[in-house]
Design an enzyme around this catalytic site. Structure first.
Site, short mmCIF file in Angstrom:
data_model
loop_
_atom_site.label_atom_id
_atom_site.label_comp_id
_atom_site.label_asym_id
_atom_site.label_seq_id
_atom_site.Cartn_x
_atom_site.Cartn_y
_atom_site.Cartn_z
N ASP A 2 0.83 -1.21 0.00
CA ASP A 2 0.00 0.00 0.00
C ASP A 2 0.86 1.26 0.00
OD1 ASP A 2 -2.30 1.43 -0.03
OD2 ASP A 2 -2.95 0.90 2.00
N ASN A 50 -10.84 -3.23 -5.49
CA ASN A 50 -10.10 -2.28 -6.32
C ASN A 50 -10.82 -1.93 -7.64
OD1 ASN A 50 -6.83 -3.46 -5.28
ND2 ASN A 50 -7.93 -1.66 -4.59
C1 IPE Z 1 -1.52 0.05 -3.50
O1 IPE Z 1 -1.24 1.41 -3.52
C2 IPE Z 1 -1.49 -0.56 -4.85
C3 IPE Z 1 -2.70 -1.28 -5.34
C4 IPE Z 1 -3.89 -1.35 -4.82
C5 IPE Z 1 -2.51 -1.97 -6.60
P1 IPE Z 1 -2.44 2.44 -3.52
O2 IPE Z 1 -2.84 2.71 -4.92
O3 IPE Z 1 -3.53 1.95 -2.63
O4 IPE Z 1 -1.75 3.74 -2.91
P2 IPE Z 1 -2.44 4.85 -1.98
O5 IPE Z 1 -3.12 4.15 -0.86
O6 IPE Z 1 -3.40 5.60 -2.85
O7 IPE Z 1 -1.30 5.68 -1.54
MG MG Z 2 -4.11 2.32 -0.70
#
Ligand code: IPE
Ligand code: MG
Length: 218
Positions: A2, A50
């Site tokens: 994350d 996601n």
């Molecule tokens: C995690 O980083 C990557 C995936 C979910 C693929 P994020 O995209 O959640 O990064 P933040 O939380 O916005 O900083």
């Molecule tokens: Mg994240």
């Protein structure tokens, strides 16, 4: 894994740049894990939640997966990693599924470290899928115990999780390996995923090794 988005924001870069940077830390980390004797690692790459991200970010992530599979899979293969994909992979674009299948086939005989990639993964859907498959298999209620349940998970051969590492300062489980983390230890760090180094990973292992796991005992 994350904090990719925030890593990019802090540099005035698009979020995609954070995801790219996040992929680059994988090989050195898995190298360190293999050398430290870690037998299995699960990377939470894309969750069932996601999909709610803006469409262009979802397609960036899928595109990045395809692009990076080309270079990283051979790299990990050379290092003896066996790749397995867990999640509702049937809902992923066909190109992504094909790349995942190829990666599994290429690395199937490797035995240095098992690397599970959680793609379209959710801990609750994993348990629902396990229940559905037990019902389809015609199991009687009294045949269903914890051992049986565990055999119907996506990767029944995977060991129970000892340590969960979450980066970027979040203090949540976020639907990750819900069944498998029942007795897991946690290492939570403010470090954003693209900044997570093998040194910090080894520090997390040391922190884990210094704890006393009582599993409900004394
Ligand atoms: C995690 O980083 C990557 C995936 C979910 C693929 P994020 O995209 O959640 O990064 P933040 O939380 O916005 O900083
Ligand atoms: Mg994240």
């Amino acid at each position: 894994m994350d904090g990719n988005g925030r890593w990019a924001q802090r540099r005035w870069l698009p979020r995609a740049a954070g995801h790219r940077a996040g992929v680059e830390v994988l090989t050195p980390l898995l190298d360190a894990a293999g050398r430290a004797g870690v037998s299995a690692v699960t990377l939470y790459a894309f969750s069932t939640e996601n999909w709610t991200r803006p469409e262009d970010e979802v397609s960036t992530l899928m595109g990045l997966f395809l692009e990076k599979a080309k270079s990283k899979v051979p790299e990990l293969n050379e290092r003896g990693a066996r790749l397995r994909f867990v999640g509702r992979t049937e809902r992923l674009p066909e190109s992504v599924r094909a790349a995942a299948r190829e990666a599994e086939e290429l690395t199937a005989a490797n035995d240095r470290i098992d690397v599970y990639v959680a793609l379209n993964y959710g801990g609750r859907s994993e348990m629902v899928d396990a229940a559905r498959r037990m019902i389809s298999a015609g199991l009687a209620p009294e045949e269903v115990d914890e051992g049986t349940f565990a055999r119907y998970l996506y990767a029944p051969e995977a060991p129970e999780v000892d340590l969960v590492i979450r980066t970027s300062g979040e203090l949540r489980v976020s639907n990750f390996l819900l069944w498998q983390i029942a007795y897991a230890e946690f290492y939570l760090t403010e470090t954003l995923w693209p900044d997570f180094t093998p040194e910090e990973f080894l520090g997390a292992l040391e922190s884990y090794a210094s704890r006393s796991r009582r599993r409900g005992g004394v």
